[in-house]
Enzyme design. Structure first.
Site, short mmCIF file in Angstrom:
data_model
loop_
_atom_site.label_atom_id
_atom_site.label_comp_id
_atom_site.label_asym_id
_atom_site.label_seq_id
_atom_site.Cartn_x
_atom_site.Cartn_y
_atom_site.Cartn_z
N GLU A 37 15.92 -33.42 -14.94
CA GLU A 37 16.63 -34.37 -15.82
C GLU A 37 17.89 -33.75 -16.40
OE1 GLU A 37 16.71 -33.90 -19.35
OE2 GLU A 37 14.77 -33.08 -19.98
N ARG A 62 8.74 -29.36 -24.30
CA ARG A 62 8.22 -30.14 -23.18
C ARG A 62 9.28 -31.02 -22.54
NH1 ARG A 62 2.99 -29.30 -22.87
NH2 ARG A 62 2.67 -31.02 -21.40
N CYS A 67 19.06 -27.74 -12.23
CA CYS A 67 18.68 -26.61 -11.39
C CYS A 67 18.73 -25.27 -12.10
CB CYS A 67 19.53 -26.57 -10.12
SG CYS A 67 21.28 -26.16 -10.38
N HIS A 105 24.55 -24.97 -7.09
CA HIS A 105 23.10 -25.11 -7.26
C HIS A 105 22.49 -23.71 -7.30
CE1 HIS A 105 19.02 -26.58 -6.82
NE2 HIS A 105 18.86 -25.90 -5.69
N ASP A 119 12.11 -23.76 -4.76
CA ASP A 119 13.06 -24.58 -5.51
C ASP A 119 12.30 -25.65 -6.30
OD1 ASP A 119 15.30 -26.06 -6.40
OD2 ASP A 119 16.41 -25.60 -4.57
#
Length: 252
Positions: A37, A62, A67, A105, A119
Site C-alpha cells: 500500500e 499494523r 517495496c 524497486h 519479494d
C-alpha cells in the site's frame, strides 16, 4: 528486532530454521498478512527507510507499505532468523517493455544451498521464492515465472498464459543498503510522474487469489481467473473496507 512480534504480525507459527521451506512459508505468510500500500504518500506521512521506523509502522501500527518498506523490513527479519540476505536494485518494466531507472524497486536474494529471489513488495507477483539456479518456469497458481539472463542483468519474466509473456523487472546481484534507495524513494513519494502519487492502492494476496482497493474500486480476483469489481460509494465505506479486509485504520 522483536522477532516474535513480527511473526505474530504475519500470523506465522511454523519452524524458523533458516532453510528453503521456512523461507517459502515466511514469504507466503507475509504476502497474505501485510498489504502492499501507498497510503502514507496520500496522507502526507514521510517514509523513513530505517529498520526501527519500519518496524513501528508495519508491526506496531499494523500497516503495510511499498517495496522499500516491505522488502527492507522483511530482510531484517530474515537476517534475525539467520538467513543470508542481500537487498538488490531492480529496474521495473513499463507497458512498452522498457525498463525504469536503478533503485526503482527493491528486491531481495537469500543465499542457502541455492540462491533465491525473494519479494514481498511488488504487489501481484510471485507468491513463493524463485530459485536463481532454475532455468525452467516455476509455477505458482495459474502463473509461471522464470528468470533469464541478458548481459549483466537477470530478468524476471511472468507467463500468465502462452499469449501473455512479459518482463516484470530486471536486476543484478550487487548488494545495496537503505541509503542507496533514498533518492528513488523520495521520487516515488513526491513526483507527479510516479504512479504512487497518482492514486491510492492497497492490495494483498489471499489463499485463493488477491483483494485490491484501488482508490474507490474494490477488486477481488481468484486463481482461476474470475474477477469481481465494484465502486465504493463514500469515504466511510472506503474506511470500512480498509479496516475489515486489510486491518488498516488511518487516524490522520
Amino acid at each position: 528486532m522483536d522477532v516474535r512480534a513480527y511473526l505474530q504480525r504475519i500470523k506465522y507459527t511454523g519452524a524458523v530454521a533458516p532453510n528453503a521451506e521456512t523461507l517459502r512459508l515466511l514469504q507466503v505468510a507475509h504476502l497474505r498478512a501485510v498489504p502492499f500500500e501507498n497510503l502514507s504518500i496520500h496522507s502526507g506521512e514521510p517514509i523513513v527507510l530505517d529498520d526501527w521506523a519500519l518496524f513501528e509502522k508495519i508491526v506496531g501500527r499494523r500497516r503495510g507499505g511499498f517495496c522499500y518498506e516491505l522488502n527492507g523490513l522483511f530482510a531484517a527479519l530474515l537476517r534475525a532468523l539467520g538467513f543470508d540476505v542481500a537487498m538488490l536494485s531492480a529496474q521495473v518494466a513499463n507497458a512498452e517493455g522498457s525498463f525504469g531507472p536503478d533503485f526503482d524497486h527493491m528486491t531481495l536474494t537469500v543465499t542457502l544451498a541455492d540462491r533465491w529471489l525473494v519479494d514481498v513488495g511488488f504487489g501481484d507477483s510471485f507468491l513463493e521464492p524463485l530459485s536463481l539456479n532454475e532455468e525452467s518456469p516455476q509455477g505458482h497458481g495459474n502463473n509461471a515465472y522464470w528468470i533469464v539472463r541478458e548481459g549483466q542483468f537477470l530478468i524476471l519474466m511472468k507467463h500468465a498464459n502462452e499469449a501473455e509473456q512479459k518482463s516484470q523487472y530486471r536486476f543484478t546481484l550487487q548488494p545495496y543498503q537503505y541509503s542507496d534507495y533514498a533518492e528513488m524513494c523520495r521520487y516515488h513519494q513526491t513526483s507527479p510522474q510516479s504512479h504512487f502519487t497518482r492514486a491510492r492502492i492497497c492490495s494483498r494476496a489471499t489463499p485463493d487469489g488477491r483483494i485490491t482497493l484501488s482508490d474507490r474500486r474494490l477488486i477481488t480476483t481468484v486463481d482461476d481467473g474470475r474477477r469481481q469489481e465494484r465502486t465504493l460509494t463514500n469515504d466511510e465505506e472506503y474506511a470500512t473496507i480498509l479496516r475489515d479486509h486489510f486491518g488498516i485504520v488511518i487516524t490522520s
